[in-house]
Design a protein around this motif. Sequence first.
Motif, short mmCIF file in Angstrom:
data_model
loop_
_atom_site.label_atom_id
_atom_site.label_comp_id
_atom_site.label_asym_id
_atom_site.label_seq_id
_atom_site.Cartn_x
_atom_site.Cartn_y
_atom_site.Cartn_z
N PRO A 1 19.12 -18.96 26.94
CA PRO A 1 19.85 -20.15 27.39
C PRO A 1 20.51 -20.88 26.24
O PRO A 1 20.06 -20.82 25.10
N GLN B 1 12.70 -20.89 27.27
CA GLN B 1 13.43 -21.12 28.51
C GLN B 1 13.02 -22.43 29.21
O GLN B 1 13.32 -22.61 30.37
N CYS C 1 17.47 -18.05 32.53
CA CYS C 1 18.43 -17.42 31.60
C CYS C 1 17.67 -16.87 30.39
O CYS C 1 16.88 -17.59 29.77
N PHE D 1 21.10 -16.39 36.67
CA PHE D 1 20.12 -17.34 36.11
C PHE D 1 20.06 -18.59 37.01
O PHE D 1 21.00 -18.93 37.69
N CYS E 1 24.12 -21.06 30.33
CA CYS E 1 23.84 -19.65 30.03
C CYS E 1 25.17 -18.92 29.99
O CYS E 1 25.93 -18.95 30.99
#
Length: 547
Positions: free
Chosen positions: A53, A72, A50, A25, A93
Motif C-alpha cells: 500500500p 498493511q 493491498c 484491494f 494502492c
Amino acid sequence: MEMLLFCVWALLALNPGPGAAEEIFEVSIWPDQALVKLGQSLMINCSTTCPDPGPGGIETYLKKTQVDKGPQWKEFLLEDVTENSVLQCFFSCAGIQKDTSLDITVYQPPEQVILELQPAWVAMDEAFTVKCHVPSVAPLENLTLTLLQGNQELHRKDFMNLAVASQRAEITIKVKAQREDDRCNFSCRAELDLSSHGGGLFHSSSAIKVLRIFEFSESPQIWVSSLLEIGMAEAVSCELARVFPAREVMFHMFLGDQELSLFVSWKGDTAWANATVRAMETGDQELSCLVSLGPMEQKTREPVHVYSFPPPILEIEELYPLAGTDINVTCLGHVLTSPSPTLRLKGAPDLPAPGEPAWLLLTTREEDNGRNFSCEASLEVQGQRLSKTTAVQLHVLYKPRLEESDCPGNQTWVKGTEQLLACVPKGNPAPTLVCTWNGVIFNFEVPRKATQNHTGTYCCTASNQLGSVSKDIAVIVRGLDEGISSTIFVIIIVALGVGVITIALYLNYRPCKIERRKLPYRQKEKNKEEESQFAVQQAEKCNAHNC
C-alpha cells in the motif's frame, strides 16, 4: 522488429493496468460500530488488503494519535471523545485510493434524574405540575422518561421522532389534586436503550417526592370573654373548621406579647386549641391566634378588656360573741377596685351612697347562731354589670338548754320494743350530755329492749364551757295493749284540756333542782372524762334533793 513488438506485449501482459489493481484491494476499519462514553477514548484500526500500500490513515477532527502500524494497517487512539462524528479510513494502492467511513456515537447514561412537584403543597381541586428532566444524557433519541405515582404509570415519553437540537430531556404534566392524593409518592424513571448501537440498557430513577394536599378555606375563630379579670385564669380557645389534614394544623396564641401554652385537638375536618390565660395588666389588650398549615397561614385578633375587681371585704367585729353582745358588721369595697363599687349588706336597713361602706349594728341572740351575712359589691365595666359577694357566718355562744321539744320530760316506752332515751341538748359550743338512772350513768345512745325495770326517773345534765343544766325525765314502760289504751286516753284528755294535763304532770314530776355554775367565757374545753365526772356529780346532787 517483430521480436521487439513481442517483448513489449509480454511486458504489458505481466503488468496489469490501473483498473485491475483497483479491483483487487480493499480498505476496512475496526470496530465496525463505534459506541463510546462521553469523554472516553476509542482505539481505531485502519487496514487494507493491498500487498504494497501507499499512503494511508484516518481523517477526523477528533484528537488522534497513531500508536502502532504494520505493512498493511495502522492503529490510532482517539482521546476525549465528546460528540458524535464520522471518521474516514483510507489507503492507496498503485496510485489508486480507497476509503471507508465509521460513525462514532457518543453516549451518556442518565446518571441524574430530577423530579419536581410544583407546588409541594397543593390546595384541594387545584392543579399541580409534575416535571422530570435529565440534565445530561445522550443520545436523546434513545431515551424514554416515565412518570410514576406510587407504582402506577402516569405518563411515558420517548424522543425518537423529535428534533434533537430543539428538545431537552424532560417531561411535564399537570394533575388535579384530590384528597386521596395526599402523601402519595411520585417518581421518574429514565431508560437509555443503546441496543441499536450495539450497546446495552441504562436506567436510573429520581428521588421520591411526596405530594401534600390541603384545604384551608376558612379563617380561624377565637372564643374568649370580652372582659378578663386581672390575675384570674380564664379559658380561651381558637378553632379552625373545614381544614385538611386537621391533625397537622399548628396554633400559636398570644395575649399581647405573652405566648400561651396550648392543648391542641382535632376531630374530622376541625382543629382547635385550648389555653388558659391569666392577664397581669389592666386595660385594653388583644388576644391573637396564628394558624398555619403547610404554606398557608392566617391570623385572627380579638380585643379584650382587663379589669380589677377583688371581692368586697366583710368585717364582723367579733365572730364568736356571747348572746346579748352588741357587734358591728361592715361591708367595704376593696382598695384595688376601680372605680369604687356599689355595696349592699344583707340585713342592713339602708343602701349606702356609691363608694361608701354599708354597716349594721346587731345585738346577738341565740337564734343568730349560724346566721350568714353577705356583702355584695357591683361594678359596671365596659357596659356590663358585674357583682361579687363575700359571706361570713356568725357563731353566737350560749349556755346549754334542755327544751321540752327536744328533751321531753315525760316519755312512754312500749314493753318489748327497742327504745332510746330522747334528749337532745342545745348550746354553743355543743354541749355534752350525761344521763343517770338510779345513780348509775345510763348510755342513752344505745337502743335497748324496754322492760318494766326501765320505768323510773332519769336525770340528764348538759354541759359546755359556759355552764350546765339538768332535767328529770320520767319514763313509763307499758304493755302493748296498755300503750294503745293509753294513747286513746291521752287523745281524750288532750281534747278535754291541755292545761289540766300540764298542771297534773307538773305536780307529779317535779324538775330536779340543781345548782348551776356559770363558767367563764372562752375557758378552755375540759376533756370528756372531766365532763362526765361533773355530770355524775350533778346527778348525785339531783338524787340528794329527791329529783
